[in-house]
Motif scaffolding. Sequence first.
Motif, PDB file in Angstrom:
ATOM      1  N   LYS A   1       0.839  -1.209   0.000  1.00  0.00           N
ATOM      2  CA  LYS A   1       0.000   0.000   0.000  1.00  0.00           C
ATOM      3  C   LYS A   1       0.872   1.255   0.000  1.00  0.00           C
ATOM      4  O   LYS A   1       0.588   2.223  -0.716  1.00  0.00           O
ATOM      5  CB  LYS A   1      -0.919   0.028   1.235  1.00  0.00           C
TER       6      LYS A   1
ATOM      7  N   LYS B   1      -6.888   9.713  -2.484  1.00  0.00           N
ATOM      8  CA  LYS B   1      -7.671   9.232  -1.338  1.00  0.00           C
ATOM      9  C   LYS B   1      -7.894   7.723  -1.425  1.00  0.00           C
ATOM     10  O   LYS B   1      -7.838   7.013  -0.425  1.00  0.00           O
ATOM     11  CB  LYS B   1      -9.015   9.958  -1.267  1.00  0.00           C
ATOM     12  N   LYS B   2      -8.111   7.251  -2.648  1.00  0.00           N
ATOM     13  CA  LYS B   2      -8.321   5.820  -2.878  1.00  0.00           C
ATOM     14  C   LYS B   2      -7.107   5.007  -2.426  1.00  0.00           C
ATOM     15  O   LYS B   2      -7.245   3.871  -1.964  1.00  0.00           O
ATOM     16  CB  LYS B   2      -8.593   5.593  -4.368  1.00  0.00           C
ATOM     17  N   ASN B   3      -5.915   5.578  -2.535  1.00  0.00           N
ATOM     18  CA  ASN B   3      -4.677   4.885  -2.188  1.00  0.00           C
ATOM     19  C   ASN B   3      -4.057   5.370  -0.877  1.00  0.00           C
ATOM     20  O   ASN B   3      -2.902   5.071  -0.595  1.00  0.00           O
ATOM     21  CB  ASN B   3      -3.650   5.058  -3.314  1.00  0.00           C
ATOM     22  N   SER B   4      -4.831   6.117  -0.093  1.00  0.00           N
ATOM     23  CA  SER B   4      -4.266   6.665   1.134  1.00  0.00           C
ATOM     24  C   SER B   4      -4.229   5.621   2.250  1.00  0.00           C
ATOM     25  O   SER B   4      -4.835   4.560   2.151  1.00  0.00           O
ATOM     26  CB  SER B   4      -5.071   7.890   1.581  1.00  0.00           C
TER      27      SER B   4
ATOM     28  N   LYS C   1       2.190   7.147  -6.554  1.00  0.00           N
ATOM     29  CA  LYS C   1       1.239   8.242  -6.856  1.00  0.00           C
ATOM     30  C   LYS C   1       1.878   9.592  -6.538  1.00  0.00           C
ATOM     31  O   LYS C   1       1.678  10.555  -7.273  1.00  0.00           O
ATOM     32  CB  LYS C   1      -0.053   8.086  -6.049  1.00  0.00           C
TER      33      LYS C   1
ATOM     34  N   PRO D   1      -9.351  12.786  -5.126  1.00  0.00           N
ATOM     35  CA  PRO D   1     -10.041  11.501  -4.941  1.00  0.00           C
ATOM     36  C   PRO D   1      -9.185  10.288  -5.321  1.00  0.00           C
ATOM     37  O   PRO D   1      -9.297   9.233  -4.698  1.00  0.00           O
ATOM     38  CB  PRO D   1     -11.258  11.604  -5.858  1.00  0.00           C
ATOM     39  N   LYS D   2      -8.316  10.429  -6.325  1.00  0.00           N
ATOM     40  CA  LYS D   2      -7.455   9.310  -6.730  1.00  0.00           C
ATOM     41  C   LYS D   2      -6.453   8.989  -5.626  1.00  0.00           C
ATOM     42  O   LYS D   2      -6.178   7.814  -5.349  1.00  0.00           O
ATOM     43  CB  LYS D   2      -6.723   9.636  -8.029  1.00  0.00           C
TER      44      LYS D   2
END
Length: 165
Positions: free
Chosen positions: A32, A93-96, A39, A90-91
């Motif tokens: 993760k 946030k998806k990988n946070s 990113k 938002p992109k």
Amino acid sequence: MFITGIRCVAHTLQLAVIDSLKDGGVDKLLNKVRILVRKLRNQTFIYLIKKEKLKLPILDCLTRWHSTYDMIERIQYLKEFIQIMVENDPKLKKNSLNNFDWQQLEIIAKTLLPAKLCTKKLQSEQLTLSDFYSTWISCKIETRTLDNPFSIKLVKCMEYREQFI
């Protein structure tokens, strides 16, 4: 007793750390983090990070656990920046990372620190057999004292690897 040779202890410690990092939960968390770092390494985020005069994220090299420690340390350094960016992207946030992930990273970093310091000492040119032994034992004691699941796993991996020194 006649000693014909001793394996590189720094390499043995590296193998023990790599073994412990392969643990399912730790490995998933590190994956993760790697996705998040990738990113953050795009041009937009690099520009924003530099604009804030912050250090850039580091992506680890899987065969060098020190780089994994450095990646964790750097992502922790960038935590506040990341949390601000997550609110607006938002992109990202998806990988946070969630709060539990951040806590686990803190534990992993604290657990790996004695091994990192030990490795530096073990790479000394003038290391005697007694220096090696005291450095190795100190690392195990410091790691065991942390008393968390990852530190226990790392000590077990070190003890397993001791058989091959």
